[in-house]
Design a protein around this motif. Structure first.
Motif, short mmCIF file in Angstrom:
data_model
loop_
_atom_site.label_atom_id
_atom_site.label_comp_id
_atom_site.label_asym_id
_atom_site.label_seq_id
_atom_site.Cartn_x
_atom_site.Cartn_y
_atom_site.Cartn_z
N THR A 1 0.80 -1.22 0.00
CA THR A 1 0.00 0.00 0.00
C THR A 1 0.84 1.28 0.00
OG1 THR A 1 -0.10 0.10 2.42
CG2 THR A 1 -1.80 -1.21 1.28
N GLY A 2 2.11 1.17 0.42
CA GLY A 2 2.96 2.35 0.54
C GLY A 2 2.69 3.16 1.79
N GLU A 3 1.86 2.65 2.69
CA GLU A 3 1.55 3.36 3.92
C GLU A 3 2.59 3.03 4.99
OE1 GLU A 3 -2.37 2.21 4.95
OE2 GLU A 3 -3.33 3.47 3.44
N GLY A 4 2.81 3.98 5.89
CA GLY A 4 3.74 3.76 6.99
C GLY A 4 4.91 4.71 6.95
N ASN A 5 5.47 4.98 8.15
CA ASN A 5 6.58 5.93 8.26
C ASN A 5 7.80 5.34 8.95
OD1 ASN A 5 5.60 5.74 10.86
ND2 ASN A 5 5.06 7.91 11.06
N GLY A 6 7.82 4.00 9.12
CA GLY A 6 8.96 3.39 9.79
C GLY A 6 8.86 1.88 9.80
N PHE A 7 9.63 1.26 10.69
CA PHE A 7 9.67 -0.20 10.82
C PHE A 7 9.49 -0.56 12.28
CE2 PHE A 7 12.20 1.11 7.19
CZ PHE A 7 11.71 0.30 6.18
N THR A 8 8.72 -1.61 12.55
CA THR A 8 8.40 -1.97 13.92
C THR A 8 8.50 -3.47 14.13
OG1 THR A 8 6.00 -2.34 13.63
CG2 THR A 8 6.72 -0.06 13.94
N PHE A 9 8.72 -3.86 15.39
CA PHE A 9 8.63 -5.26 15.79
C PHE A 9 7.99 -5.31 17.17
CE2 PHE A 9 12.67 -3.68 17.27
CZ PHE A 9 12.92 -4.31 18.49
N ALA A 10 7.29 -6.40 17.47
CA ALA A 10 6.45 -6.44 18.66
C ALA A 10 7.14 -7.09 19.86
CB ALA A 10 5.14 -7.17 18.36
N ASN A 11 7.77 -8.24 19.66
CA ASN A 11 8.33 -8.99 20.79
C ASN A 11 9.67 -8.40 21.24
OD1 ASN A 11 6.21 -10.91 20.75
ND2 ASN A 11 7.22 -11.98 19.06
N TYR A 12 9.93 -8.51 22.54
CA TYR A 12 11.23 -8.07 23.05
C TYR A 12 12.22 -9.20 22.81
CZ TYR A 12 14.60 -5.66 25.98
OH TYR A 12 15.73 -4.99 26.44
#
Length: 478
Positions: A415-426
């Motif tokens: 979609t081209g949406e988003g402004n960064g990169f994320t991960f959920a688990n520590y």
């Protein structure tokens, strides 16, 4: 609407962290929206002389400290359209060198500060509708107002809001402080009031007695109601129910402006050409190999476990040895983290640069020169660095917690949406996978231009948050 901010620090006068940035910026945004917002903080010895010499002496009074009283002067300074009050006590704040906190008598120092804020208001000729107290250092203002001042017509209608910036730091002191310094009877030493693990908690005082409690992001407001994030106060926070809300912080976009930042080698607004020039200048300054094709990851951080440095420690050699990336780290803190980064940098001199300490201009050059900005925090009430990084076109890699989750949206290739990169688990390898995905997309110009543009066009100012605070103030006063 008249609001007094009470806090232990405020930029540009004295700063140890993000609290000072909030105190320096939010009142300005509120004033722009018609609120008469003023600030009161201690007059520390470390405040630069250029500000001290410009202060106007207002007067002095005696502040009750348990069974005795202590001198307290009041100074006033208008700075950038905001009225600042400085609470003057040579004994408690003027004669201290080094850090603002961590002294043997912090309980007494900030008991004095909380009582002095209330005692000095008539002297300041400012009768606020509301006192907005921040973090544990100002947590006792609400209970002291309730116990000692409500009978006085000057204080009868003043309401209170208490903001938690970091629940981990709670200001817990021995039982003796209750009567000897605060003038509160034994009835306040109760699990539903101020008692916490056998001591007296300033943080709990604000949570229990303020008319409304806020914290610095929506997600953190939900997290701290749970045992994992609640630091032992989750029960008290759940008990406040509807009176607890989260409002994400902003940044001062006039100060953090790559188009006018004098610390940068090249000023720019948007786009990548001038940003790549800053990257080259940063690589040259820090002795890294000059390359536009290699993604440069920046970190400006306190070196503590909260910031996720254990994750980095677990995979740092793997990242440096196997991946075509560079890493720049600026910060200080716990010695074993400082040693880890320093020793590793000796093995990867052209890929890893480490500066132990803090340099404001270097921090800004890292924001401007890095392609990616890493914040793998264990918990993060709000975080300002990810917003500053996006303002400078550095794309954040964050763990989905607190304000990081509220401000960074994972990029979607479809979609081209988003402004960064994320991960959920520590988890260190979840972080490493996310870094590698970000590095892969850096090498795909059609995606990278889209991500950077999305990050740069975000509104990270205080305008929306100030509007929410103004609305909340109105609700409390009504």
């Amino acid at each position: 609407m008249k609001v007094l901010f009470a806090a232990a620090e405020g930029s540009p006068f004295v700063k140890t962290g993000g609290l000072a940035d909030v105190i320096g910026a939010l009142p300005k945004a509120l004033i722009a929206q018609g609120v008469d917002a003023r600030i009161m903080l201690p007059k520390y010895k470390t405040i630069p002389e250029r500000y001290v010499s410009a202060m106007r002496f207002v007067g002095h009074t005696e502040v009750p400290v348990g069974w005795r009283s202590a001198y307290c002067g009041l100074f006033e300074l208008e700075h950038e359209g905001v009225t600042w009050y400085f609470l003057d006590s040579e004994y408690y704040f003027g004669a201290r060198d080094g850090s603002l906190y961590g002294h043997y008598d912090d309980g007494e120092r900030f008991a004095f500060f909380n009582r002095a804020v209330l005692q000095l208001l008539p002297l300041a000729d400012f009768q606020p509708d509301l006192i907005h107290a921040h973090d544990w250092h100002a947590g006792m203002i609400a209970p002291l107002l309730t116990r000692h001042y409500r009978h006085d017509p000057f204080y009868a209608r003043i309401r209170t809001i208490y903001t938690i910036h970091n629940l981990r730091y709670q200001g817990v002191f021995p039982y003796s402080i209750l009567d000897e310094l605060l003038g509160l009877d034994a009835g306040y030493f109760h699990p539903d009031r101020l008692e916490f693990n056998g001591g007296v908690s300033f943080m709990k005082g604000g949570i229990v007695y303020a008319d409304c409690v806020t914290t610095v992001s929506r997600t953190y407001a939900d997290e701290i109601r749970t045992p994992y994030f609640g630091e032992g106060l989750d029960g008290a926070l759940r008990a406040r129910g509807y009176a607890l809300t989260g409002i994400v912080n902003g940044i001062d976009e006039e100060s953090y402006n790559p188009a006018a930042d004098t610390c940068l080698a090249h000023n720019y607004r948007t786009g990548l050409t001038k940003k790549l020039a800053n990257k080259g200048a940063l690589q040259r300054e820090l002795g890294l190999r000059r390359s536009n094709k290699t993604p440069l990851i920046g970190m400006v951080t306190r070196m503590t476990a909260q910031k996720g440095l254990d994750l980095i420690a677990h995979v740092l050699h793997e990242l440096m040895a196997q991946d075509d990336v560079q890493l720049v780290v600026l910060g200080s803190g716990e010695p074993h983290y400082e040693g880890l980064f320093g020793a590793t940098a000796q093995h990867y001199a052209d890929k890893l640069a480490v500066y132990i300490g803090f340099d404001e201009c270097l921090a800004r050059r890292i924001y401007a020169g890095s392609d990616l900005f890493l914040m793998p925090s264990q918990f993060e009430p709000c975080g300002l660095s990810q917003m500053i990084a996006m303002r400078y076109g550095s794309v954040p890699i964050v763990r989905e917690t607190g304000g990081l989750k509220d401000t960074v949206l994972a990029y979607e290739e479809d979609t081209g949406e988003g402004n960064g990169f994320t991960f959920a688990n520590y988890n260190a390898h979840d972080m490493l996978y996310t870094i590698r995905r970000a590095a892969s997309l850096y090498r795909q110009p059609e995606h990278w231009k889209r991500i950077v543009a999305s990050a740069q066009r975000g509104d990270y100012s205080w305008r929306e948050s100030a509007s929410r605070y103004k609305e909340l103030y109105g609700q409390v006063l009504s």
